[in-house]
Write a protein that holds these residues in place. Structure first.
Motif, short mmCIF file in Angstrom:
data_model
loop_
_atom_site.label_atom_id
_atom_site.label_comp_id
_atom_site.label_asym_id
_atom_site.label_seq_id
_atom_site.Cartn_x
_atom_site.Cartn_y
_atom_site.Cartn_z
N PRO A 5 30.25 -6.65 17.58
CA PRO A 5 30.77 -5.77 18.74
C PRO A 5 29.65 -5.12 19.27
O PRO A 5 28.52 -4.79 18.82
CB PRO A 5 31.55 -4.70 17.91
CG PRO A 5 31.46 -5.37 16.29
CD PRO A 5 30.67 -6.22 16.00
N GLY A 6 29.79 -4.82 20.57
CA GLY A 6 28.84 -4.05 21.31
C GLY A 6 28.04 -5.13 22.22
O GLY A 6 27.40 -4.85 23.05
N VAL A 7 28.04 -6.29 21.87
CA VAL A 7 27.60 -7.50 22.38
C VAL A 7 28.54 -7.60 23.70
O VAL A 7 29.42 -8.04 23.45
CB VAL A 7 27.12 -8.64 21.77
CG1 VAL A 7 26.59 -9.85 22.73
CG2 VAL A 7 26.25 -8.45 20.70
N PRO A 8 27.93 -7.57 25.10
CA PRO A 8 28.74 -7.82 26.11
C PRO A 8 29.30 -9.34 26.36
O PRO A 8 28.49 -10.09 25.85
CB PRO A 8 27.99 -7.68 27.38
CG PRO A 8 26.74 -6.77 26.87
CD PRO A 8 26.82 -7.26 25.45
N PRO A 9 30.51 -9.56 26.70
CA PRO A 9 31.11 -10.88 26.66
C PRO A 9 30.37 -11.51 27.86
O PRO A 9 29.89 -10.91 28.78
CB PRO A 9 32.56 -10.55 26.91
CG PRO A 9 32.67 -9.28 27.44
CD PRO A 9 31.44 -8.46 26.99
N THR A 10 30.24 -12.72 27.72
CA THR A 10 29.84 -13.64 28.76
C THR A 10 30.55 -14.61 29.10
O THR A 10 31.95 -15.08 28.76
CB THR A 10 28.62 -14.43 28.44
OG1 THR A 10 28.68 -15.27 27.20
CG2 THR A 10 27.35 -13.63 28.15
N PHE A 15 26.95 -16.27 32.23
CA PHE A 15 26.61 -15.11 33.01
C PHE A 15 27.34 -13.80 32.28
O PHE A 15 28.46 -14.12 31.62
CB PHE A 15 27.08 -15.41 34.41
CG PHE A 15 26.43 -16.14 35.13
CD1 PHE A 15 25.08 -16.11 35.78
CD2 PHE A 15 27.07 -17.32 35.11
CE1 PHE A 15 24.47 -16.89 36.51
CE2 PHE A 15 26.32 -18.56 36.07
CZ PHE A 15 24.92 -17.95 36.63
N PRO A 16 26.68 -12.72 32.31
CA PRO A 16 27.22 -11.66 31.69
C PRO A 16 28.43 -11.04 32.49
O PRO A 16 28.76 -11.58 33.75
CB PRO A 16 26.17 -10.42 31.88
CG PRO A 16 25.05 -11.24 32.69
CD PRO A 16 25.39 -12.57 32.76
N ARG A 17 29.28 -10.65 31.82
CA ARG A 17 30.65 -10.17 32.26
C ARG A 17 31.38 -8.72 32.19
O ARG A 17 31.33 -8.54 31.16
CB ARG A 17 32.06 -11.15 31.86
CG ARG A 17 33.21 -11.01 32.59
CD ARG A 17 34.36 -11.70 32.05
NE ARG A 17 34.20 -13.04 32.19
CZ ARG A 17 35.00 -14.03 31.36
NH1 ARG A 17 35.62 -13.67 30.60
NH2 ARG A 17 34.84 -15.41 31.66
N PRO A 18 30.70 -7.95 33.12
CA PRO A 18 30.89 -6.52 32.89
C PRO A 18 32.30 -6.28 32.60
O PRO A 18 33.17 -6.55 33.24
CB PRO A 18 30.26 -5.75 34.01
CG PRO A 18 29.81 -6.77 34.79
CD PRO A 18 30.32 -8.15 34.60
N ARG A 19 32.67 -5.16 31.82
CA ARG A 19 33.89 -4.67 31.56
C ARG A 19 33.97 -3.54 32.47
O ARG A 19 33.19 -2.74 32.96
CB ARG A 19 34.05 -4.08 29.95
CG ARG A 19 33.97 -5.37 29.04
CD ARG A 19 33.79 -5.07 27.71
NE ARG A 19 32.30 -4.45 27.68
CZ ARG A 19 31.66 -4.62 26.23
NH1 ARG A 19 32.47 -4.97 25.24
NH2 ARG A 19 30.49 -3.79 26.31
#
Ligand SMILES: [Zn+2]
Length: 145
Positions: A5-10, A15-19
């Protein structure tokens, strides 16, 4: 690196996908949804700096569609190939010239820091924008060494 948890989804392409409530990648200090998220979702940028920030965020998130859609048709390339190994780390707006809601032209000078594996660098560019038909477009940019 863990994937807890806490690792941003990609995204699928890596590529990183901001929430929505994450800090916007452009460094404005606002949330993604309160900043570049709306422009990437299709709302028109009201200033050239806002468009510049959204295009930086599109590089971060691998959104080639947004980059092409906001590139002036006169200078737009056929396609853009984004490499997920290149990680854009930070954006600093150095200066802006015009580019307000009632202007027809705008210039945004920025520095964007990147990392590609062990290699790092800074892109220093003066981007030119034009306001046509109620929308801002990226025209071109001059890169400083
Ligand atoms: Zn932003």
């Amino acid at each position: 690196m863990s994937f807890g948890p806490g690792v941003p989804p990609t995204s699928a392409a890596g590529f990183p996908r901001p929430r929505p409530l994450d800090r916007c990648p452009c460094g404005s200090g606002r949330t993604y949804d309160g900043c570049c998220g709306t422009v990437l979702a299709g709302e028109s940028a009201t200033t050239s700096e806002q468009l510049m920030r959204s295009r930086y965020t599109a590089f971060v998130t691998g959104d080639a569609r947004h980059l092409l859609a906001t590139w002036h048709p006169g200078t737009r390339p056929e396609s853009i190939d984004l490499d997920p190994r290149v990680r854009w780390q930070a954006l600093e707006i150095v200066a802006t010239d015009a580019g307000g809601e009632d202007d027809l032209r705008g210039v945004v000078e920025f520095r964007a820091a990147w990392r590609d594996g062990a290699e790092t660098g800074v892109l220093h560019e003066r981007s030119r924008f034009v306001n046509r038909s109620g929308a801002w477009w990226y025209l071109d940019g001059v890169v400083s060494p």
